[in-house]
Motif scaffolding. Structure first.
Motif, PDB file in Angstrom:
ATOM      1  N   VAL A 219       0.850  -1.200   0.000  1.00 48.24           N
ATOM      2  CA  VAL A 219       0.000   0.000   0.000  1.00 48.24           C
ATOM      3  C   VAL A 219       0.885   1.250   0.000  1.00 48.24           C
ATOM      4  O   VAL A 219       0.723   2.161  -0.820  1.00 48.24           O
ATOM      5  CB  VAL A 219      -0.956   0.009   1.233  1.00 48.24           C
ATOM      6  N   THR A 239      -6.322  -5.790  -2.927  1.00 48.68           N
ATOM      7  CA  THR A 239      -6.562  -4.796  -3.988  1.00 48.68           C
ATOM      8  C   THR A 239      -7.855  -4.010  -3.745  1.00 48.68           C
ATOM      9  O   THR A 239      -7.990  -2.897  -4.231  1.00 48.68           O
ATOM     10  CB  THR A 239      -6.588  -5.433  -5.399  1.00 48.68           C
ATOM     11  N   MET A 242      -6.626  -1.130  -1.806  1.00 52.47           N
ATOM     12  CA  MET A 242      -5.785  -0.255  -2.631  1.00 52.47           C
ATOM     13  C   MET A 242      -6.632   0.588  -3.580  1.00 52.47           C
ATOM     14  O   MET A 242      -6.389   1.787  -3.744  1.00 52.47           O
ATOM     15  CB  MET A 242      -4.783  -1.098  -3.416  1.00 52.47           C
TER      16      MET A 242
END
Ligand code: 13P
Ligand code: SF4
Length: 302
Positions: A219, A239, A242
């Motif tokens: 991250v 993800t 993110m």
């Protein structure tokens, strides 16, 4: 109740009861949405230790919830899915490691935090993937025994060549099942993407990566980078976080890398746990006392 109603009720109850919800980066997006903190195992351990709340609901696998209790034994720690176990933690038992230590007298044992509480009682220090290299360096010895993740142990060896890392045979099936071919296929589809890999992956996969990080490290690296596209070689749940944090960038998960134990934690089970404040994490007092030494030492190494 639909997902929105479940989330609303969880947020209301958590507030009313003064519960801190901690969630690992691999849990489903709906759980990440209702958590107070979503992070890697090291950040979550520190949050559990430092939290002002005396009740923690932990959305992760068993060793993470146990570590929260060991670091903060006066707090109530609830783990909604006690069946969410990390299979790697079962790959090194206390008795096996005690026997192994006899073959290497005087050599300190560094245990990945992905281990049982019982095993932590007989090791010198714990680490996560975020601080493993620092922990080994901090010991200042010329040899260490590293249990149980063989891939992470081999990665540490490349970073600390002056120390002999004596390896164990454990692995994480989610990361170990990733092959170099899987990564090369993604790289050919996204030739401009930055490749980030978790050190639980095999050496041939790590060789292909532009950077090797813990989930939190990935991250941070993406936040600091000017790149717009990233291939993320770890459990696919990361993800979600993110994309939420960096909607302007593209994160490509490896769809097949799924930790089913993390995915068992649903809004329904979290709401039920919040209502009942069960199941609580329970460990024998002597296990907490002895395991705490290795975990306290881990969180102190910055
Ligand atoms: P992190 O500490 O990088 O979040 O990893 C935890 C884990 O279980 C990796 O599979
Ligand atoms: Fe354990 Fe692997 Fe799942 Fe992490 S991803 S919790 S190491 S099985």
């Amino acid at each position: 109740m639909d997902a929105a109603a479940l989330k609303e009720e969880i947020l209301r109850l958590k507030q009313e009861k003064g519960v801190l919800i901690l969630a690992h980066n691999y849990v489903i997006g709906d759980i990440q949405d209702i958590a107070d903190v979503v992070a890697d195992s090291l950040v979550l351990a520190r949050k559990a230790r430092d939290a002002s709340e005396d009740k923690i609901l932990f959305c992760g696998v068993d060793f993470m919830a146990e570590s929260a209790l060991i670091l903060s034994p006066d707090k109530t720690v609830v783990h909604p899915t006690p069946e969410s176990k990390c299979p790697m933690a079962a790959m090194a038992t206390k008795d096996e490691v005690v026997e192994f230590k006899k073959k290497h007298p005087g050599v300190p044992v560094v245990a990945y935090v992905n281990t049982t509480a019982e095993l932590k009682t007989v090791v010198d220090v714990c680490c996560t993937s975020a601080n493993a290299v620092k922990v080994v360096k901090a010991l200042g010895t010329d040899k260490v025994i590293f249990v149980p993740d063989c891939n992470l142990g081999q990665y540490i060896q490349t970073q600390v060549p002056e120390v002999e890392v004596i390896l164990w045979e454990g692995h994480c099936h989610v990361h170990n099942d990733v092959g170099a071919l899987d990564v090369m296929t993604m790289m050919s589809r996204y030739p401009d993407a930055v490749v980030m890999a978790h050190p639980e992956c095999k050496p041939e996969v790590l060789k292909l990566a532009d950077g090797i990080f813990s989930t939190e490290g990935m991250v941070k690296h993406a936040q600091a980078s000017d790149a717009k596209q990233f291939i993320v070689i770890t459990e696919e749940g990361l993800t979600y976080r993110m994309k939420k944090l960096m909607p302007e960038k593209e994160f490509i998960p490896l769809q097949t890398a799924v930790c089913h134990n993390m995915k068992r934690i649903t809004l329904e089970v979290v709401l039920e746990s919040l209502r009942t404040m069960e199941p609580k994490v329970k460990l024998p007092e002597d296990v907490i006392r002895d395991a705490k030494k290795a975990l306290d030492r881990m969180v102190q190494i910055v």
